[in-house]
Design a protein around this motif. Sequence first.
Motif, short mmCIF file in Angstrom:
data_model
loop_
_atom_site.label_atom_id
_atom_site.label_comp_id
_atom_site.label_asym_id
_atom_site.label_seq_id
_atom_site.Cartn_x
_atom_site.Cartn_y
_atom_site.Cartn_z
N LYS A 186 -9.92 2.68 -40.83
CA LYS A 186 -10.37 1.94 -39.65
C LYS A 186 -9.27 1.85 -38.61
CE LYS A 186 -11.21 -2.72 -39.35
NZ LYS A 186 -11.93 -3.96 -39.74
N HIS A 187 -9.67 1.94 -37.34
CA HIS A 187 -8.73 1.72 -36.24
C HIS A 187 -9.39 0.80 -35.23
CE1 HIS A 187 -5.76 4.70 -37.43
NE2 HIS A 187 -6.73 5.56 -37.65
N CYS A 192 -3.57 -0.63 -31.51
CA CYS A 192 -4.37 -0.79 -32.72
C CYS A 192 -3.65 -1.84 -33.56
CB CYS A 192 -4.48 0.52 -33.49
SG CYS A 192 -5.36 0.31 -35.05
N HIS A 222 -0.26 -0.35 -38.05
CA HIS A 222 -0.53 0.69 -37.05
C HIS A 222 0.25 0.45 -35.76
CE1 HIS A 222 -4.57 2.08 -39.03
NE2 HIS A 222 -3.66 1.74 -39.93
N MET A 257 1.09 2.89 -32.63
CA MET A 257 -0.27 3.11 -32.14
C MET A 257 -0.53 2.20 -30.94
SD MET A 257 -3.68 3.66 -34.38
CE MET A 257 -5.14 4.37 -33.57
CU CU Z 1 -5.05 2.22 -36.13
#
Ligand code: CU
Length: 164
Positions: free
Chosen positions: A90-91, A146, A151, A156
């Motif tokens: 999942k992001h 994210c 992350h 990210m």
């Molecule tokens: Cu992510």
Amino acid sequence: MKRLIMASAIAASLVFAAGAMAHGDEEHGKKEEQSAEDHAAALGKPGDPRKVTRSVNVEMNDAMRFRPDSIRVKRGETIRFIVRNTGKVKHEMVLGTIEELKEHAEMMRKFPEMEHADPNQVSVEPGMTGELIWRFTRAGTFDFACLVPGHFEAGMVGKVRVGR
Ligand SMILES: [Cu+2]
């Protein structure tokens, strides 16, 4: 308990945002504009789906990157971000100032199972596509990240540059 903590954090930020919005966008001096940039309302407000001016495709992947990671918009534009997760985990894409995102990432590390659904973010399961509609009411450079634990720390993140 964890939910409660997050709920009150969200409530606090909503009150904050509502106060800033009540001031209106237009007729204020640079000083206020500057201080407003310190919190969420600085980057705009949830967009009206009927008033979308442009769609922007964003890919999120397991290399912990957004593509593109730099997006230019014009002040006043309502953008529909079409956010595709091409990875296997999942992001999510969360709009904010880098300070807010850092704080939020910290909270996510403490409470990894925390779920949230704010208008400035979209969580996307692997292989799926989500949408985020946002109206950018102020010029400046804003951030997105994210906040799935680890992350943000892995880089990210991305930037939205709002021109006049
Ligand atoms: Cu992510």
